[in-house]
Scaffold this motif. Structure first.
Motif, short mmCIF file in Angstrom:
data_model
loop_
_atom_site.label_atom_id
_atom_site.label_comp_id
_atom_site.label_asym_id
_atom_site.label_seq_id
_atom_site.Cartn_x
_atom_site.Cartn_y
_atom_site.Cartn_z
N ALA A 195 0.84 -1.20 0.00
CA ALA A 195 0.00 0.00 0.00
C ALA A 195 0.87 1.24 0.00
O ALA A 195 1.93 1.27 0.63
N ALA A 196 0.41 2.26 -0.73
CA ALA A 196 1.09 3.55 -0.79
C ALA A 196 0.04 4.64 -0.87
O ALA A 196 -1.02 4.45 -1.49
N PHE A 197 0.31 5.79 -0.24
CA PHE A 197 -0.64 6.89 -0.19
C PHE A 197 0.01 8.15 -0.77
O PHE A 197 1.20 8.39 -0.57
N THR A 198 -0.80 8.92 -1.47
CA THR A 198 -0.39 10.23 -1.96
C THR A 198 -1.61 11.14 -1.90
O THR A 198 -2.72 10.70 -1.56
N SER A 199 -1.42 12.41 -2.20
CA SER A 199 -2.55 13.34 -2.15
C SER A 199 -3.50 13.07 -3.31
O SER A 199 -3.14 12.47 -4.33
N LEU A 200 -4.73 13.51 -3.14
CA LEU A 200 -5.76 13.27 -4.15
C LEU A 200 -5.41 13.93 -5.48
O LEU A 200 -5.59 13.32 -6.55
N ASP A 201 -4.88 15.15 -5.44
CA ASP A 201 -4.54 15.85 -6.68
C ASP A 201 -3.37 15.19 -7.40
O ASP A 201 -3.38 15.06 -8.63
N ASP A 202 -2.34 14.75 -6.65
CA ASP A 202 -1.20 14.10 -7.28
C ASP A 202 -1.59 12.77 -7.90
O ASP A 202 -1.10 12.40 -8.98
N ALA A 203 -2.47 12.03 -7.25
CA ALA A 203 -2.94 10.76 -7.81
C ALA A 203 -3.76 10.99 -9.08
O ALA A 203 -3.60 10.27 -10.07
N ALA A 204 -4.63 12.01 -9.06
CA ALA A 204 -5.41 12.31 -10.25
C ALA A 204 -4.52 12.76 -11.39
O ALA A 204 -4.77 12.42 -12.56
N ARG A 205 -3.47 13.52 -11.10
CA ARG A 205 -2.56 14.00 -12.15
C ARG A 205 -1.75 12.84 -12.74
O ARG A 205 -1.53 12.78 -13.94
N LEU A 206 -1.31 11.92 -11.89
CA LEU A 206 -0.53 10.80 -12.38
C LEU A 206 -1.40 9.85 -13.22
O LEU A 206 -0.99 9.42 -14.29
N LEU A 207 -2.59 9.55 -12.72
CA LEU A 207 -3.46 8.58 -13.38
C LEU A 207 -4.31 9.20 -14.48
O LEU A 207 -5.03 8.46 -15.17
N ASP A 208 -4.23 10.54 -14.62
CA ASP A 208 -5.07 11.25 -15.58
C ASP A 208 -6.54 10.88 -15.34
O ASP A 208 -7.28 10.46 -16.22
N PHE A 209 -6.94 11.05 -14.05
CA PHE A 209 -8.23 10.58 -13.58
C PHE A 209 -9.07 11.78 -13.15
O PHE A 209 -8.59 12.64 -12.41
N GLU A 210 -10.30 11.83 -13.59
CA GLU A 210 -11.22 12.89 -13.21
C GLU A 210 -12.23 12.35 -12.21
O GLU A 210 -12.79 11.28 -12.42
N GLY A 211 -12.46 13.09 -11.14
CA GLY A 211 -13.38 12.65 -10.11
C GLY A 211 -12.67 11.82 -9.06
O GLY A 211 -11.52 12.10 -8.70
N ALA A 212 -13.34 10.79 -8.54
CA ALA A 212 -12.77 9.93 -7.50
C ALA A 212 -13.25 8.50 -7.71
O ALA A 212 -14.26 8.26 -8.38
N THR A 213 -12.52 7.56 -7.13
CA THR A 213 -12.93 6.16 -7.20
C THR A 213 -14.14 5.91 -6.31
O THR A 213 -14.99 5.07 -6.63
N GLY A 214 -14.23 6.62 -5.20
CA GLY A 214 -15.34 6.45 -4.29
C GLY A 214 -15.19 7.34 -3.08
O GLY A 214 -14.30 8.20 -3.01
N VAL A 215 -16.07 7.14 -2.10
CA VAL A 215 -16.07 7.90 -0.85
C VAL A 215 -16.06 6.89 0.30
O VAL A 215 -16.87 5.96 0.33
N GLU A 216 -15.11 7.04 1.21
CA GLU A 216 -15.02 6.17 2.37
C GLU A 216 -15.56 6.89 3.60
O GLU A 216 -15.34 8.09 3.79
N LEU A 217 -16.27 6.12 4.45
CA LEU A 217 -16.97 6.70 5.61
C LEU A 217 -16.53 5.98 6.88
O LEU A 217 -16.09 4.84 6.85
N ARG A 218 -16.70 6.67 8.00
CA ARG A 218 -16.47 6.07 9.32
C ARG A 218 -17.71 6.31 10.17
O ARG A 218 -18.28 7.40 10.16
N THR A 219 -18.10 5.27 10.92
CA THR A 219 -19.26 5.36 11.80
C THR A 219 -18.81 5.52 13.24
O THR A 219 -17.66 5.23 13.59
N ASP A 220 -19.72 5.97 14.08
CA ASP A 220 -19.37 6.17 15.49
C ASP A 220 -19.33 4.87 16.27
O ASP A 220 -18.73 4.81 17.35
N ASN A 221 -19.94 3.80 15.74
CA ASN A 221 -19.95 2.50 16.42
C ASN A 221 -19.82 1.40 15.37
O ASN A 221 -20.64 1.30 14.46
N VAL A 222 -18.77 0.60 15.52
CA VAL A 222 -18.54 -0.47 14.54
C VAL A 222 -19.64 -1.51 14.59
O VAL A 222 -19.99 -2.10 13.56
N GLU A 223 -20.20 -1.77 15.77
CA GLU A 223 -21.23 -2.79 15.90
C GLU A 223 -22.51 -2.41 15.17
O GLU A 223 -23.30 -3.28 14.81
#
Length: 527
Positions: A326-354
């Motif tokens: 796994a490797a992480f970079t900023s959203l703009d740098d990833a879009a510039r490298l991949l020539d990608f418009e928009g996003a792959t998706g949206v990740e969420l976190r909840t207050d209770n895993v259960e």
């Protein structure tokens, strides 16, 4: 107290002449206790591994992910994130871009999953900021401050190294001088350190008839023309090298489109795992090359796109596969490298895993069927299903220990029936029913099972407590954890105890039935 329990308790207390029955009873109780202990410890350890794996997955990944049904680009990712934050139970939302790339260093290369993240929002979704061992998350925006600190540290290290070398050279020179003085070797034959050596060529003796270049001799053969004229300009042009300015045939390397850095000269930042950093043999501030198959179309097909990145952080999640791939970079740098418009998706976190399932249902009511909503259990269903199946298989395997102990109960009760035939006949002649006789021996089997289950429960919980407090050290390089994880599940413990008592009860059915159908005359025939 009923006569069944009274008689059954008296039968368990063997007399001096029934020592064999007492030993068999002790063996049966010990077998049941050992089986219960093994079951509780093994299930608790497996539960600890599952809890440890779950915490690591939830620390590195989000609880819920929203994507397109066909996994295509999500154009309005920020609007989706803002709308998801309005749902009850959602405490964080961040868009992301994900793609498989190749990362290469001067010594090695590796395939990784590149993830473009929103630096401002990612802290509300994952624990990446807490897992960073080196560097900072803000370095993804601008790493110049980090590079200045690294250069200062390297300058200090260089100064220390030079001082050490200077000190060692002085000590070596003093040692050599001391040895020369002891041996009486003279240094008269050696030139003084400051004495100038005579020139190899006397410039005053150079004749004016020294051959001149061809341009001054009227074109005599055997002499090369001057490269520069009197003004310092080139007298004749050399062909430009491939890739230099002015060469139409030069330029980028064939086969890979090389993306230049940004206009300010800043290299995009990259955060990688500890295992990947070890594999690539890189550290903070080093440059790596990221190659993606998302490139332009060439005469022979797609041309991979390449771009240099700078290592600005190293994280440790506790999962080998994640730290190595796994490797992480900023959203703009990833879009510039991949020539990608928009996003792959949206990740969420909840207050209770259960309660993630309930939150997922609320999100599906809002975004389905236009978007796909998946919780962390669905995204890792194969992994957790394998763990659950392994736990069930281990329970079934270890329950055979209790089954073996139940055969000891059967053997003990059969011996008691044979030994107590006269007493059984007397009881039946006094009016005891067949059911009463069965209950006498059932009481013995249930008592043995209950005592063994209680002893095994105590030993199992004690071992789990010691493993939790003292801990069993493990090699972290092999198991990726420092101690053996343990988590006791109350429902599992209750299931083990009830299963043990049930098996012990079933083991009493056959001996009890044999005792109940015995006729009084058969028990008193030889008395």
């Amino acid at each position: 107290m009923s006569y069944e329990s009274f008689v059954g308790r008296r039968y368990l207390m063997a007399k001096q002449r029934s020592r064999v029955v007492s030993i068999i009873t002790l063996i049966a109780v010990s077998g049941v206790a050992l089986g219960v202990t093994a079951l509780i410890v093994v299930l608790s350890v497996m539960g600890g591994f599952r809890a440890d794996l779950t915490s690591k997955i939830l620390g590195a990944k989000a609880h819920v992910v929203i994507q397109q049904p066909d996994f295509g680009p999500l154009d309005d990712a920020n609007a989706v994130a803002d709308r998801a934050l309005e749902v009850e139970g959602v405490v964080g939302a961040s868009p992301f871009i994900e793609s498989e790339v190749m990362v290469s260093s001067p010594t090695n290369l590796s395939g990784v999953v590149l993830r473009g993240i929103d630096v401002d929002r990612v802290g509300t979704v994952t624990d990446l900021l807490e897992n960073l061992e080196k560097g900072e998350l803000s370095n993804l925006r601008d790493s110049r401050g980090m590079m200045e600190r690294i250069e200062e540290e390297r300058d200090e290290e260089l100064e220390v190294l030079l001082d050490r070398l200077d000190k060692e050279s002085k000590e070596l020179r003093e040692t050599i001088d001391a040895k020369r003085g002891a041996t009486g070797v003279s240094d008269d034959f050696m030139p003084a350190p400051d004495e100038d050596l005579p020139p190899l060529i006397d410039l005053d003796e150079v004749s004016d008839e020294t051959p001149q270049p061809q341009a001054e001799r009227g074109g005599d053969e055997g002499f090369m023309p001057p490269l520069f004229d009197d003004s310092g300009a080139e007298a004749w042009d050399l062909p430009a090298l491939p890739g230099e300015e002015g060469d139409e045939a030069g330029g980028e390397m064939p086969g890979i489109v090389d993306e230049a850095p940004q206009d300010d000269g800043r290299l995009p930042g990259l955060i990688i795992g500890t295992e990947l950093a070890t594999s690539l043999q890189v550290r903070l501030g080093d440059e790596v090359n990221v190659v993606t198959p998302r490139g332009e179309m060439g005469p022979s097909g797609p041309i991979p796109r390449s771009r240099p990145f700078r290592i600005v952080g190293v994280f440790y999640s506790g999962m080998y596969e994640y730290d190595a791939n796994a490797a992480f970079t900023s959203l703009d740098d990833a879009a510039r490298l991949l020539d990608f418009e928009g996003a792959t998706g949206v990740e969420l976190r909840t207050d209770n895993v259960e309660e993630v399932l309930a939150v997922g249902e609320r999100l599906r009511e809002i975004f389905s069927p236009e978007l796909r909503v998946m919780d962390w259990q669905q995204m890792n269903s194969s992994l957790f299903f394998a763990l659950k199946l392994e736990k069930i298989a281990m329970f079934l395997v270890l329950i055979f220990i209790i089954l073996v102990a139940s055969f000891s109960i059967v053997a003990m009760l059969i011996m008691i029936v044979i030994e107590k035939a006269r007493e059984i006949a007397i009881l039946k002649s006094m009016g005891a029913s067949d059911g009463g006789i069965m209950r006498v021996f059932m009481f013995q089997g249930v008592v043995i099972g209950a005592v063994g289950a209680a002893a095994g429960l105590g030993m199992g919980l004690l071992i789990c407590y010691l493993l939790q407090t003292v801990g069993l050290p493990l090699d972290s390089e092999v198991y990726y954890i420092s101690t053996l994880p343990v988590e006791v599940d109350r429902l599992e413990v209750v299931a083990v105890v009830l299963s043990t008592i049930l098996i012990s009860f079933l083991a009493t059915l056959y001996p009890s039935y044999q005792a109940a159908k015995m006729r009084p005359v058969e028990g008193l025939r030889y008395d």
